[in-house]
Write a protein that holds these residues in place. Sequence first.
Motif, short mmCIF file in Angstrom:
data_model
loop_
_atom_site.label_atom_id
_atom_site.label_comp_id
_atom_site.label_asym_id
_atom_site.label_seq_id
_atom_site.Cartn_x
_atom_site.Cartn_y
_atom_site.Cartn_z
N THR A 1 8.92 9.43 -6.93
CA THR A 1 8.00 9.01 -7.98
C THR A 1 6.58 9.40 -7.57
O THR A 1 6.39 10.18 -6.64
N ILE A 2 5.58 8.87 -8.27
CA ILE A 2 4.19 9.15 -7.96
C ILE A 2 3.58 7.96 -7.23
O ILE A 2 4.06 6.83 -7.34
N ASN A 3 2.50 8.22 -6.49
CA ASN A 3 1.90 7.16 -5.69
C ASN A 3 1.36 6.01 -6.54
O ASN A 3 1.30 4.86 -6.09
N TYR A 4 0.97 6.29 -7.80
CA TYR A 4 0.49 5.24 -8.70
C TYR A 4 1.49 4.07 -8.76
O TYR A 4 1.10 2.91 -8.87
N GLU A 5 2.78 4.40 -8.78
CA GLU A 5 3.80 3.40 -9.05
C GLU A 5 3.99 2.42 -7.89
O GLU A 5 4.36 1.26 -8.11
N ILE A 6 3.72 2.87 -6.67
CA ILE A 6 4.08 2.07 -5.49
C ILE A 6 3.32 0.74 -5.42
O ILE A 6 3.94 -0.33 -5.38
N PRO A 7 1.99 0.72 -5.41
CA PRO A 7 1.33 -0.59 -5.34
C PRO A 7 1.57 -1.44 -6.58
O PRO A 7 1.56 -2.67 -6.50
N CYS A 8 1.83 -0.79 -7.72
CA CYS A 8 2.08 -1.54 -8.95
C CYS A 8 3.39 -2.31 -8.90
O CYS A 8 3.53 -3.35 -9.57
N ILE A 9 4.37 -1.83 -8.14
CA ILE A 9 5.67 -2.50 -8.13
C ILE A 9 5.77 -3.59 -7.06
O ILE A 9 6.77 -4.30 -7.01
N ILE A 10 4.76 -3.71 -6.21
CA ILE A 10 4.76 -4.82 -5.24
C ILE A 10 4.43 -6.09 -6.02
O ILE A 10 3.34 -6.23 -6.57
N THR A 11 5.38 -7.00 -6.09
CA THR A 11 5.30 -8.10 -7.05
C THR A 11 4.28 -9.16 -6.65
O THR A 11 3.77 -9.19 -5.53
N ALA A 12 4.04 -10.07 -7.62
CA ALA A 12 3.00 -11.08 -7.44
C ALA A 12 3.33 -12.09 -6.36
O ALA A 12 2.43 -12.78 -5.86
N ARG A 13 4.60 -12.21 -5.96
CA ARG A 13 4.89 -13.19 -4.92
C ARG A 13 4.48 -12.70 -3.53
O ARG A 13 4.50 -13.47 -2.57
N VAL A 14 4.10 -11.45 -3.42
CA VAL A 14 3.48 -10.95 -2.19
C VAL A 14 1.98 -11.20 -2.30
O VAL A 14 1.30 -10.59 -3.13
N PRO A 15 1.42 -12.12 -1.53
CA PRO A 15 0.00 -12.43 -1.67
C PRO A 15 -0.87 -11.24 -1.28
O PRO A 15 -0.54 -10.48 -0.37
N ARG A 16 -1.97 -11.09 -1.99
CA ARG A 16 -2.97 -10.07 -1.65
C ARG A 16 -4.04 -10.74 -0.78
O ARG A 16 -4.66 -11.73 -1.20
N ILE A 17 -4.21 -10.21 0.41
CA ILE A 17 -5.21 -10.71 1.35
C ILE A 17 -6.32 -9.68 1.43
O ILE A 17 -6.05 -8.50 1.68
N TYR A 18 -7.57 -10.12 1.25
CA TYR A 18 -8.67 -9.17 1.11
C TYR A 18 -9.48 -9.05 2.40
O TYR A 18 -9.89 -10.04 2.99
N ILE A 19 -9.67 -7.80 2.80
CA ILE A 19 -10.44 -7.47 4.00
C ILE A 19 -11.81 -7.01 3.55
O ILE A 19 -11.94 -6.07 2.75
N THR A 20 -12.84 -7.63 4.07
CA THR A 20 -14.19 -7.33 3.63
C THR A 20 -15.04 -6.67 4.71
O THR A 20 -16.23 -6.42 4.49
N LYS A 21 -14.46 -6.44 5.85
CA LYS A 21 -15.22 -5.77 6.93
C LYS A 21 -14.38 -4.68 7.55
O LYS A 21 -13.16 -4.76 7.57
#
Length: 371
Positions: free
Chosen positions: A351-371
């Motif tokens: 597939t294309i790279n666009y699809e990969i992060p989109c299919i990681i579902t909402a139950r995987v928490p997003r942790i944000y790195i700011t530095k």
Amino acid sequence: MTTQHYRPTRALINLEAIKENVRNLKNFLKPNVHIIAVVKANAYGHGDIKVAEAAIEAGATMLAVATPDEALHLREYFPNIDILILGHSPISFATVAAEQNIILTVFSSDWVKQLQLTSNRPLKVHMKLDTGMGRLGVTTIDEMLDLYSEIEKTNGLLLDGVFTHFATADEENESYFTKQVDKLNQFISKLPNKPRIIHVANSATTLMKDNTLQYDAVRFGISMYGLAPSPYVQTKLPFPITQSFSLETELVSVKLLHKGESVGYGATYTADETIYVGTIPIGYADGLIRKLGGQEVLIDGKRAPIIGRICMDQCMIALPKAYNIGEKVTLIGKQNEEEVTIDEWAAKVETINYEIPCIITARVPRIYITK
């Protein structure tokens, strides 16, 4: 209140990488060209609010989404910035959009004729031109002029912009792209008056094509997240882009698998020698689809393959040696000198790279790195 996550599986979003990508683009653009940060689909799976904050801080002046619900969610957090819906909006949403200062895409005279605006605020719209994508948009100059006329004579409606979308900007062969540019030029030459903003360049067009196509603004989508629109564009980037998404978890079990013993549903993997097997808590309900069986992950800076069938909530990997419970496992990202990229995953599942992060579902928490 900070949310406590008890499962070690998580996606790490490097906001500094997103800011750097936006800043580098801003320096690359002609003066006075604006950046529209495309944050549809929950910012391509990265998290719309945090990504939008980072993009705006780095210089983006407009946000773009695909649906009314996405726009309303953003408006809760960003009361003042322009928000454009790139896709279709139902007529029932028009008054809400006007009240919330959300810009709609229009491509049908009939849609405009049915409007019954009850807001004291104007409804801003961008007219979509179909120059060859074959999706949304007016397809002829007559259609464009008809729609333009309907917009102009409708009380409370304001034509704020015009745009199109290129189908093959990320390909080496430019023949179809050139046809679309020619049709775009015909459309623009027949516009009775130029609106405030013309935007036609997606990431590939912006990075690869003549800067005359930058017009008043460019739409920064996939490459804002550090991903090239295609392998061809990857070889022609005018400045480096940094991938902002990584995915990691930990070992929750380690055991010996003796020669002749099997692992997982269907017993599809049978050991031909005694090995250590690790179980990690991520599966197809998290977006690690079964077709990723055999994909390598990183542990201790070394590659280790997923073995057996991927389960709903977990999967197994063949370990190079015994590791302690809690050892970090990187599915996407870097460990030491090794890296597993989103592009590698995309190639694995064809597939294309666009699809990969989109299919990681909402139950995987997003942790944000700011530095």
